[in-house]
Design an enzyme around this catalytic site. Sequence first.
Site, PDB file in Angstrom:
ATOM      1  N   THR A 130     -30.855 -16.079   0.355  1.00  0.00           N
ATOM      2  CA  THR A 130     -31.243 -16.626   1.654  1.00  0.00           C
ATOM      3  C   THR A 130     -31.582 -18.105   1.574  1.00  0.00           C
ATOM      4  OG1 THR A 130     -32.121 -14.466   2.271  1.00  0.00           O
ATOM      5  CG2 THR A 130     -32.859 -16.340   3.572  1.00  0.00           C
ATOM      6  N   SER A 162     -37.908 -13.031  -3.328  1.00  0.00           N
ATOM      7  CA  SER A 162     -38.865 -12.141  -3.991  1.00  0.00           C
ATOM      8  C   SER A 162     -38.842 -12.386  -5.492  1.00  0.00           C
ATOM      9  CB  SER A 162     -38.525 -10.681  -3.697  1.00  0.00           C
ATOM     10  OG  SER A 162     -38.647 -10.396  -2.324  1.00  0.00           O
ATOM     11  N   ARG A 249     -30.112  -1.800   0.465  1.00  0.00           N
ATOM     12  CA  ARG A 249     -30.453  -1.176   1.748  1.00  0.00           C
ATOM     13  C   ARG A 249     -30.909   0.261   1.564  1.00  0.00           C
ATOM     14  NH1 ARG A 249     -25.501  -4.441   4.600  1.00  0.00           N
ATOM     15  NH2 ARG A 249     -26.743  -6.324   4.972  1.00  0.00           N
ATOM     16  N   GLY A 346     -60.273   2.964  16.669  1.00  0.00           N
ATOM     17  CA  GLY A 346     -60.821   1.684  16.262  1.00  0.00           C
ATOM     18  C   GLY A 346     -60.809   1.490  14.761  1.00  0.00           C
ATOM     19  N   GLU A 369     -33.140  -7.183   3.773  1.00  0.00           N
ATOM     20  CA  GLU A 369     -31.802  -6.685   3.407  1.00  0.00           C
ATOM     21  C   GLU A 369     -30.898  -6.540   4.631  1.00  0.00           C
ATOM     22  OE1 GLU A 369     -31.131  -6.759   0.447  1.00  0.00           O
ATOM     23  OE2 GLU A 369     -33.040  -6.533  -0.593  1.00  0.00           O
ATOM     24  N   THR A 371     -31.091  -7.505   9.016  1.00  0.00           N
ATOM     25  CA  THR A 371     -31.876  -7.023  10.148  1.00  0.00           C
ATOM     26  C   THR A 371     -31.319  -5.715  10.697  1.00  0.00           C
ATOM     27  OG1 THR A 371     -30.530  -8.192  11.786  1.00  0.00           O
ATOM     28  CG2 THR A 371     -32.376  -9.410  10.804  1.00  0.00           C
TER      29      THR A 371
END
Length: 389
Positions: A130, A162, A249, A346, A369, A371
């Site tokens: 990327t 990563s 994926r 809560g 991996e 969208t």
Amino acid sequence: MSDNTARTMDPEEEAVLLHSIDRWIDKEVRPVVMHHDHNDEWPAKLVEQMAEMGLFGATISPEYGGLGLPATTYVKIVAKIASYWMAITGIFNSHLMLAAAVERFGTAEQKAEWLPKFASGEIRGGLALTEPNAGTDLQAIRTTAVRDGDDYVINGTKTWISNGIHGSCFALLVKTDPAAQPRHKGMSLFIAPKLSGFEVGKKIKKLGYNAIDSAELIFDNYRLPAANLIGGEEGKGFLQVAGGLELGRINVASRGVGLAEGALRLATEYATVRQTMGKPICEHQAIQLKIGEMVTRAKAARLLTQDAAEAYDRGERCDMEAGMAKYFASEAAVRNSEEAMRIFGGYGYSKEYEIERYYRDSLLMCIGEGTNEMQRIIISKQWVKRHSA
């Protein structure tokens, strides 16, 4: 991963392996996860333990020192770990995608040199694909590699990588021929260790997926030997990456399964002890409706993921199956974690409880991996192609 055809594991051996993962989670992971997540602190001890267990060689062939696990077993391991802490599965998944690229497409010399060190965890890394202006559209990358004698000189920037800080080697996607048409024919993939000219930029602060380093990588006249070109031939990088993304994926799908099942587990435990109107909230119809949907989502996600893993192990093209599993399981993770937070009321919004981490972590699964929007396009195209009149 030279040959994925009909790979299976003996059920008894698989059960022993999965039991050892359970013991490790209970003893080592669960006591420290909130500390590492809240402080965004790299889990060095857990990483070393994962190396000792062989997880960095999980899908690498035994020929090179790996465990040689089929995808069907691998996804069960990932889902187990992710059901307690998803983030750490990204450490060895990114690494194994690097290893898969070398094992599936590398030369004999590249496999012999790199895979044993990947399998042992001596060298750990990931994928550098990327870029700031190229996410899902990988053909738009701008990082270039120019041949200079026996070397390539590389310039460009990668982001959202990563293991970028703590990893030491990456599968680096570049343009060796920026003018090529179609664009993918000008792309190549390199084995890129951290050498002079390879700098780590900023660590990216994230909503979730904490403790795992996502970083910017900068290449400034970074020089690599031509021997590091995966497969030894320019122009094959895009196809090499696309093949590895199937496993990636499937891994994201299994992480989604783990998150969906983990959120269900926490919601169920809470709903059986929290009381209103004189009875546990699991006896109220509104909560029963939520849990019924959560159970079904988690099960469907697991079955889709297992189906994709089986196709991968048979050596079949499985981008549609992987896309369906990734899309459904990641959305199941988001929805189950959100519903679990509603069941907690809560308390679900408090960082004293774990469920809020599941929600933060699950959102990444819909993006990583590829969208989910892109997954649906892939699914549609493959479906039509396979069923055209």
